[in-house]
Enzyme design. Structure first.
Site, short mmCIF file in Angstrom:
data_model
loop_
_atom_site.label_atom_id
_atom_site.label_comp_id
_atom_site.label_asym_id
_atom_site.label_seq_id
_atom_site.Cartn_x
_atom_site.Cartn_y
_atom_site.Cartn_z
N SER B 125 4.35 -44.12 -99.11
CA SER B 125 5.08 -42.89 -98.81
C SER B 125 5.60 -42.24 -100.10
O SER B 125 4.81 -41.88 -100.95
CB SER B 125 6.20 -43.21 -97.81
OG SER B 125 6.73 -42.04 -97.26
N ASP B 278 -1.28 -39.98 -89.53
CA ASP B 278 -0.06 -39.59 -90.24
C ASP B 278 0.12 -38.09 -90.08
O ASP B 278 -0.78 -37.31 -90.38
CB ASP B 278 -0.20 -39.98 -91.72
CG ASP B 278 1.11 -39.90 -92.49
OD1 ASP B 278 1.89 -38.96 -92.25
OD2 ASP B 278 1.36 -40.78 -93.32
N HIS B 307 2.47 -42.49 -89.79
CA HIS B 307 2.93 -42.76 -91.15
C HIS B 307 3.48 -44.18 -91.30
O HIS B 307 3.25 -44.85 -92.31
CB HIS B 307 4.02 -41.75 -91.52
CG HIS B 307 4.51 -41.90 -92.93
ND1 HIS B 307 3.73 -41.58 -94.02
CD2 HIS B 307 5.67 -42.38 -93.44
CE1 HIS B 307 4.39 -41.83 -95.13
NE2 HIS B 307 5.57 -42.33 -94.80
#
Lengths: 331, 331
Positions: B125, B278, B307
């Site tokens: 991330s 995602d 995600h």
């Protein structure tokens, strides 16, 4: 200008009796046999003028041959709504209406207009929720349905997205639990900012496709969405949002929550029309629905405009909608 | 327990001089030639313990053979942050740090540790943002990068999603412009509620896949996400969020905003690893990046966990991450 239809003592699914006012507008004329009618339902915050975008234009419905009834959803500011109802049901005290309630009231209006049969029911987004309800509960009088970027029930993810925008709006101290003195502007701005991320696709923003809408930045899209929602009273927005969050064609006495049975009861010819990049009314949900419907076709709007494409304002969506309406009215 | 590395008078991209403290933790030992090192960066609100999840476990990195440095991002509550900095830079007065700033500081730490060469940089991330920056600006000492559910720059849509959660948090009157007396709980709850819709996929919710995480409802997922973020100070969350919103490997003197040139400068072997569902670090963005990188492979995590799958806590994600790390360390 539209008309108002009054239903005295409508009993909601929640068991409350309420005198419902439905605002509506008609186009064209009903034929002698009463069977050339089309119902168009409204979207979240939309009113009859926006519903008309779905069926208007050069390739739209021939108004000389059809009788179109554009019906405003409860809480949309024209039909009975928190903003236009007197005490004790004003503002945050306005009753909760389900999609089922909305369409039950719409049926009474349709019958009062002398309509015997509907050749088509259509609607965008929350209008799609109502369209499915028409097909499910009123198959006796509906030949065809065209739900556009809608669903037969709210998905858990869609519910959550809505609950996020609701939570943001309610955080604004100006909102004051719905008893605001003036519009809770900061709350509405946050509401619009969050909503904007859902209403259009990732690609739409990456490729700056908002220029096709006459907008020049992400921030201007947020402003566009804010203007769109801030036309409405905050309690009206939350009333419609509650309706949306509780949408489910099977949540009623007839089906008792059996979603597949409710879908199977939709005998009308259906074209179920999601957009390939819609982030909340997803194609996957539509595929599941079509699988359980006896007379349904899945027809995608291939677009990077996301949910927004189904409102009739984007040419690449409108052309697909026009073709589906023509197909359904030709049978 | 980790260590603290101090950088006196670091000059940020914005031109402010600040004494940066980087909290970090190491695993294993540096070899004599100083070239068996791996850097693992942290995610939004994550700290070194969560970064370790990416490279730990039975199929993870062999700590007997490698020297792993887990580095906490600025504003994550362990490295210099709004919550742990004295006046005049405390709370909402804490400086803005870009991803570029973060990685420039990380390089100083890496050199101070005696590391000559990094065999791998990875992160999830926001850790993926830092990983791209390492590959772009520090190719002289990096053999391979593995950005997991990250990107080389924030996309406009990702920026907008973040701006929505920011706006909600800041609406809470308890937030008081960052000068809160106690945690702005209502704001953090709205923040988490909105964020939850983005962090996992539509299918995850439709199929109630949260049961695999020991959760039993949509609301319990919101609670899980709230607990995850509410560990952190609100100004820390907003500090990291600003860093994220301004991420772009090309926004610096070397590339002057030429994104393709910055991607082309990533000579390290790269496996770019987005998840197929995602909603903000999309596969489409990764495809564009890989196209412009000279030595990159696109390797998808096929999952409906969105995600979240890239954090190392979901087995179907971890197995793909493990394999990629093994591939990159084998060369």
């Amino acid at each position: 200008m539209g008309d108002i239809f009054r239903i005295d003592g409508y009993r909601t699914q929640a068991g409350l009796e309420f005198d419902v006012l439905l605002a509506y507008r008609t186009l064209g004329n009903l034929n002698a046999s009463g069977d050339n009618a089309v119902v168009v339902t409204t979207s979240y915050s939309g009113q009859d003028d926006e519903a008309e975008l779905l069926i208007g234009g050069e390739q739209g419905i021939d108004i000389d041959a059809h009788y179109v009834v554009l019906i405003n959803m409860i809480s949309n500011g024209l039909s009975s709504s928190p903003s236009n109802t007197a005490a004790p049901f004003d503002g945050p005290r306005f009753p909760r209406f389900t999609v089922h309630d909305n369409v039950a009231c719409q049926r009474k209006l349709v019958e009062a207009l002398g309509i015997k049969h509907l050749r088509l029911v259509t609607g965008f987004s929350m209008g799609g929720l109502q369209t499915f309800e028409w097909g499910c509960q009123h198959g006796d009088m509906v030949s065809a349905i065209l739900p556009i970027c809608g669903a037969a029930r709210v998905s858990p993810h869609n519910w959550l997205f809505l609950d996020g925008v609701r939570a943001a709006l309610e955080l604004d101290p100006e909102f004051a639990g719905g008893s605001y003195a003036s519009a809770p502007e900061a709350g509405l701005r946050a509401f619009a900012r969050i909503y904007t991320g859902w209403a259009l696709s990732q690609t739409f923003f990456r490729e700056a496709q908002y220029t096709a809408l006459g907008l020049d930045s992400v921030e201007s899209v947020v402003g566009f969405v804010y203007d769109y929602f801030a036309r409405r009273d905050a309690n009206d927005l939350l009333g419609m949002l509650w309706t949306w969050q509780h949408a489910d064609i099977s949540k009623n006495d007839r089906f008792g929550g059996d979603f597949e049975a409710a879908l199977a009861a939709i005998s009308a010819r259906a074209i179920v029309m999601p957009c390939t990049t819609d982030l909340y009314f997803t194609t996957a949900d539509s595929e599941i629905e079509v699988k359980h419907m006896p007379n349904a076709e899945l027809r995608l709007i291939e677009s990077t405009f996301g949910h927004f494409v189904g409102g009739g304002q984007v040419p690449e969506g409108k052309v697909v909608i026009d073709a589906a309406i023509a197909d359904l009215l030709a049978t």
